[in-house]
Design a protein around this motif. Sequence first.
Motif, PDB file in Angstrom:
ATOM      1  N   ASP A   1      18.070  -8.863  -1.234  1.00  0.00           N
ATOM      2  CA  ASP A   1      18.396  -9.560  -2.478  1.00  0.00           C
ATOM      3  C   ASP A   1      17.707  -8.884  -3.664  1.00  0.00           C
ATOM      4  OD1 ASP A   1      15.715 -10.426  -2.546  1.00  0.00           O
ATOM      5  OD2 ASP A   1      16.187 -12.368  -1.655  1.00  0.00           O
ATOM      6  N   GLY A   2      17.926  -9.432  -4.850  1.00  0.00           N
ATOM      7  CA  GLY A   2      17.399  -8.817  -6.064  1.00  0.00           C
ATOM      8  C   GLY A   2      15.890  -8.712  -6.078  1.00  0.00           C
ATOM      9  N   ALA A   3      15.207  -9.743  -5.587  1.00  0.00           N
ATOM     10  CA  ALA A   3      13.742  -9.711  -5.562  1.00  0.00           C
ATOM     11  C   ALA A   3      13.234  -8.617  -4.631  1.00  0.00           C
ATOM     12  CB  ALA A   3      13.198 -11.075  -5.126  1.00  0.00           C
ATOM     13  N   ASP A   4      13.927  -8.408  -3.517  1.00  0.00           N
ATOM     14  CA  ASP A   4      13.552  -7.320  -2.604  1.00  0.00           C
ATOM     15  C   ASP A   4      13.725  -5.963  -3.283  1.00  0.00           C
ATOM     16  OD1 ASP A   4      13.166  -9.178  -0.500  1.00  0.00           O
ATOM     17  OD2 ASP A   4      15.287  -9.068   0.047  1.00  0.00           O
ATOM     18  N   MET A   5      14.842  -5.797  -3.977  1.00  0.00           N
ATOM     19  CA  MET A   5      15.148  -4.510  -4.599  1.00  0.00           C
ATOM     20  C   MET A   5      14.145  -4.154  -5.693  1.00  0.00           C
ATOM     21  SD  MET A   5      17.793  -3.381  -2.950  1.00  0.00           S
ATOM     22  CE  MET A   5      18.482  -2.083  -3.976  1.00  0.00           C
TER      23      MET A   5
ATOM     24  N   ASP B   1       0.811  -1.216   0.000  1.00  0.00           N
ATOM     25  CA  ASP B   1       0.000   0.000   0.000  1.00  0.00           C
ATOM     26  C   ASP B   1       0.846   1.268   0.000  1.00  0.00           C
ATOM     27  OD1 ASP B   1       0.929  -0.637   2.571  1.00  0.00           O
ATOM     28  OD2 ASP B   1      -0.645   0.554   3.520  1.00  0.00           O
ATOM     29  N   CYS B   2       2.160   1.145  -0.146  1.00  0.00           N
ATOM     30  CA  CYS B   2       3.054   2.305  -0.085  1.00  0.00           C
ATOM     31  C   CYS B   2       3.250   2.926  -1.465  1.00  0.00           C
ATOM     32  CB  CYS B   2       4.414   1.903   0.479  1.00  0.00           C
ATOM     33  SG  CYS B   2       4.365   1.386   2.206  1.00  0.00           S
ATOM     34  N   GLU B   3       3.373   4.244  -1.497  1.00  0.00           N
ATOM     35  CA  GLU B   3       3.681   4.944  -2.742  1.00  0.00           C
ATOM     36  C   GLU B   3       5.180   5.030  -2.974  1.00  0.00           C
ATOM     37  OE1 GLU B   3       1.927   8.695  -3.509  1.00  0.00           O
ATOM     38  OE2 GLU B   3      -0.130   7.988  -3.243  1.00  0.00           O
ATOM     39  N   VAL B   4       5.943   5.203  -1.912  1.00  0.00           N
ATOM     40  CA  VAL B   4       7.396   5.313  -2.032  1.00  0.00           C
ATOM     41  C   VAL B   4       8.048   4.267  -1.132  1.00  0.00           C
ATOM     42  CG1 VAL B   4       9.418   6.761  -1.592  1.00  0.00           C
ATOM     43  CG2 VAL B   4       7.375   7.767  -2.629  1.00  0.00           C
ATOM     44  N   VAL B   5       8.971   3.498  -1.713  1.00  0.00           N
ATOM     45  CA  VAL B   5       9.741   2.504  -0.967  1.00  0.00           C
ATOM     46  C   VAL B   5      11.216   2.748  -1.258  1.00  0.00           C
ATOM     47  CG1 VAL B   5      10.240   0.057  -0.644  1.00  0.00           C
ATOM     48  CG2 VAL B   5       7.889   0.801  -1.054  1.00  0.00           C
ATOM     49  N   ILE B   6      11.990   2.959  -0.206  1.00  0.00           N
ATOM     50  CA  ILE B   6      13.427   3.192  -0.341  1.00  0.00           C
ATOM     51  C   ILE B   6      14.164   2.056   0.352  1.00  0.00           C
ATOM     52  CG2 ILE B   6      15.345   4.742   0.163  1.00  0.00           C
ATOM     53  CD1 ILE B   6      13.428   7.064   0.096  1.00  0.00           C
ATOM     54  N   ALA B   7      15.084   1.428  -0.367  1.00  0.00           N
ATOM     55  CA  ALA B   7      15.859   0.313   0.167  1.00  0.00           C
ATOM     56  C   ALA B   7      17.204   0.820   0.665  1.00  0.00           C
ATOM     57  CB  ALA B   7      16.069  -0.744  -0.914  1.00  0.00           C
ATOM     58  N   CYS B   8      17.566   0.432   1.872  1.00  0.00           N
ATOM     59  CA  CYS B   8      18.865   0.800   2.434  1.00  0.00           C
ATOM     60  C   CYS B   8      19.861  -0.306   2.118  1.00  0.00           C
ATOM     61  CB  CYS B   8      18.753   1.002   3.943  1.00  0.00           C
ATOM     62  SG  CYS B   8      20.286   1.570   4.710  1.00  0.00           S
ATOM     63  N   THR B   9      20.912   0.030   1.387  1.00  0.00           N
ATOM     64  CA  THR B   9      21.904  -0.966   1.001  1.00  0.00           C
ATOM     65  C   THR B   9      23.271  -0.317   0.873  1.00  0.00           C
ATOM     66  OG1 THR B   9      22.549  -2.568  -0.707  1.00  0.00           O
ATOM     67  CG2 THR B   9      21.322  -0.628  -1.442  1.00  0.00           C
ATOM     68  N   ALA B  10      24.300  -1.055   1.240  1.00  0.00           N
ATOM     69  CA  ALA B  10      25.671  -0.550   1.138  1.00  0.00           C
ATOM     70  C   ALA B  10      26.357  -1.043  -0.123  1.00  0.00           C
ATOM     71  CB  ALA B  10      26.479  -0.980   2.365  1.00  0.00           C
ATOM     72  N   ARG B  11      25.673  -1.915  -0.881  1.00  0.00           N
ATOM     73  CA  ARG B  11      26.308  -2.528  -2.041  1.00  0.00           C
ATOM     74  C   ARG B  11      25.656  -2.061  -3.333  1.00  0.00           C
ATOM     75  NH1 ARG B  11      26.114  -8.818  -0.844  1.00  0.00           N
ATOM     76  NH2 ARG B  11      23.935  -8.303  -0.473  1.00  0.00           N
ATOM     77  N   SER B  12      26.451  -2.004  -4.400  1.00  0.00           N
ATOM     78  CA  SER B  12      25.903  -1.704  -5.718  1.00  0.00           C
ATOM     79  C   SER B  12      25.175  -2.936  -6.231  1.00  0.00           C
ATOM     80  CB  SER B  12      27.017  -1.305  -6.689  1.00  0.00           C
ATOM     81  OG  SER B  12      27.946  -2.355  -6.821  1.00  0.00           O
ATOM     82  N   ARG B  13      24.161  -2.722  -7.028  1.00  0.00           N
ATOM     83  CA  ARG B  13      23.321  -3.811  -7.509  1.00  0.00           C
ATOM     84  C   ARG B  13      23.230  -3.763  -9.027  1.00  0.00           C
ATOM     85  NH1 ARG B  13      21.801  -7.173  -3.066  1.00  0.00           N
ATOM     86  NH2 ARG B  13      22.048  -5.845  -1.248  1.00  0.00           N
ATOM     87  N   SER B  14      22.994  -4.935  -9.628  1.00  0.00           N
ATOM     88  CA  SER B  14      22.776  -4.955 -11.070  1.00  0.00           C
ATOM     89  C   SER B  14      21.491  -4.211 -11.413  1.00  0.00           C
ATOM     90  CB  SER B  14      22.706  -6.406 -11.565  1.00  0.00           C
ATOM     91  OG  SER B  14      21.677  -7.118 -10.898  1.00  0.00           O
ATOM     92  N   PHE B  15      20.513  -4.271 -10.501  1.00  0.00           N
ATOM     93  CA  PHE B  15      19.285  -3.501 -10.686  1.00  0.00           C
ATOM     94  C   PHE B  15      19.531  -2.124 -10.093  1.00  0.00           C
ATOM     95  CE2 PHE B  15      14.843  -2.399  -9.502  1.00  0.00           C
ATOM     96  CZ  PHE B  15      14.321  -2.427 -10.776  1.00  0.00           C
ATOM     97  N   ASN B  16      19.991  -1.204 -10.922  1.00  0.00           N
ATOM     98  CA  ASN B  16      20.580   0.043 -10.450  1.00  0.00           C
ATOM     99  C   ASN B  16      19.521   1.107 -10.204  1.00  0.00           C
ATOM    100  OD1 ASN B  16      22.611   1.801  -9.718  1.00  0.00           O
ATOM    101  ND2 ASN B  16      22.955   2.491 -11.814  1.00  0.00           N
ATOM    102  N   LEU B  17      18.954   1.108  -9.013  1.00  0.00           N
ATOM    103  CA  LEU B  17      17.962   2.108  -8.644  1.00  0.00           C
ATOM    104  C   LEU B  17      18.629   3.457  -8.420  1.00  0.00           C
ATOM    105  CD1 LEU B  17      15.942   0.039  -6.023  1.00  0.00           C
ATOM    106  CD2 LEU B  17      15.194   0.638  -8.318  1.00  0.00           C
ATOM    107  N   PRO B  18      17.880   4.552  -8.598  1.00  0.00           N
ATOM    108  CA  PRO B  18      18.436   5.871  -8.290  1.00  0.00           C
ATOM    109  C   PRO B  18      18.916   5.932  -6.840  1.00  0.00           C
ATOM    110  CG  PRO B  18      16.356   6.080  -9.471  1.00  0.00           C
ATOM    111  CD  PRO B  18      16.508   4.632  -9.135  1.00  0.00           C
ATOM    112  N   MET B  19      20.106   6.487  -6.648  1.00  0.00           N
ATOM    113  CA  MET B  19      20.697   6.578  -5.312  1.00  0.00           C
ATOM    114  C   MET B  19      20.382   7.928  -4.680  1.00  0.00           C
ATOM    115  SD  MET B  19      22.526   5.304  -2.854  1.00  0.00           S
ATOM    116  CE  MET B  19      23.626   3.987  -3.407  1.00  0.00           C
TER     117      MET B  19
END
Length: 287
Positions: A147-151, A72-90
Motif C-alpha cells: 500500500d501507499g504507506a509501505d511504498m 537499518d537499510c540504506e536501499v529498499v526496493i519495492a516489488c510491485t506490478a502496479r503504477s502508484r501515485s507515489f511514483n518511485l524510480p522504476m
Amino acid sequence: MDNIRIVLVRTYASGNIGSTARAMKTMGLKHLSLVAPRLFPDHEATKMATRGAETVLNRARVVDSLYDAVRDCEVVIACTARSRSFNLPMLSTEQAAKLLYSTANRTARPSTEEDSSPAPSQSSSSSSSSPSPSVALVFGPERNGLDGADMELAQYRVSIPAHPDSTSLNLASAVQILSYELRKYHIIQNDENALDREETQTMDSHNSSSSSSTSSTRKKMPTIAQREGFYEVLASVLSNSGFAHADNPRQLMQKMRHLLARAEPDLDELNLLRGALAAIRRHLPKK
C-alpha cells in the motif's frame, strides 16, 4: 549476499512463506523478514520449506511493521506490478539486482558529519570505514500488494515484465525470479568464467535510472531510520511555518518524499538539510 534481506509484508498464505524460503535457499539468500504475517509459524510453511530451506525459515525475523524490518537499510526496493501515485524510480530486475548487490557489498566511507540519530545497527567506531550496509527487497500481500504507506519507505520499485493479460505472479515465483537475478550478478562479480562477460555489458547498457542507481553505491547513504527522522523534522517545520495545509499535510509530504527520492541525498547531504531545518525550527513559533 549476506547483507541482502527479503521482506514479506502481511503474507496471507503461510505456504507462500515456506516456498519463499526455498526460493531464497536455492539462490544463496539467508535473511528473511516477515511483517505481520497472518499465520506464522505454521505447518504449511514448514511443509513447503523443502531442500534445506527450513534453515531460512527457522531464522526468519517476525516484526510488526515494515519500518521495523528495514529501518537499518540504506536501499529498499519495492516489488510491485502496479503504477502508484507515489511514483518511485522504476528499475528493471537486472538493475535492481545490481544496485542491491553493489550496495550490500560496499564498505562505506565514513560520514564527515555526525548523524544526529544513528540507527541501532550502525557502528560507533571511529575507524576509516564502516561495515557494508544492509539492503532490502520488499514484497507485498498476495491479494493487494504493497500500500501507499509501505511504498513511502522504499526508494525504488521493480516490476517483473509479465504478460499484460496476467501481470500478477505468485509471491514465491516473484521472489525466485529476483533472487535469481541477485545470484546471477553475484556469479558475474565473483567468477569471470562462469557467465559470458557480454551479459554484464548488456546489463550496463540499460540507461533507465542506471546513472542514479550507481551513484548511490559510491557514498554512505542514510538508512531508513535516518530518512524518517529527517522527514519528521521536515513535517514539523512545514507545519509550524504555515506552509503545510492543515487539511491535507500528507499529500504535501508525499510530494516531498518523492522529491528527495529522486535527489538521492547521501548521509552528509541529508545531515546538512536536517541541520538547516533544525536552525529554522528554533526561530519558529511553537504550536
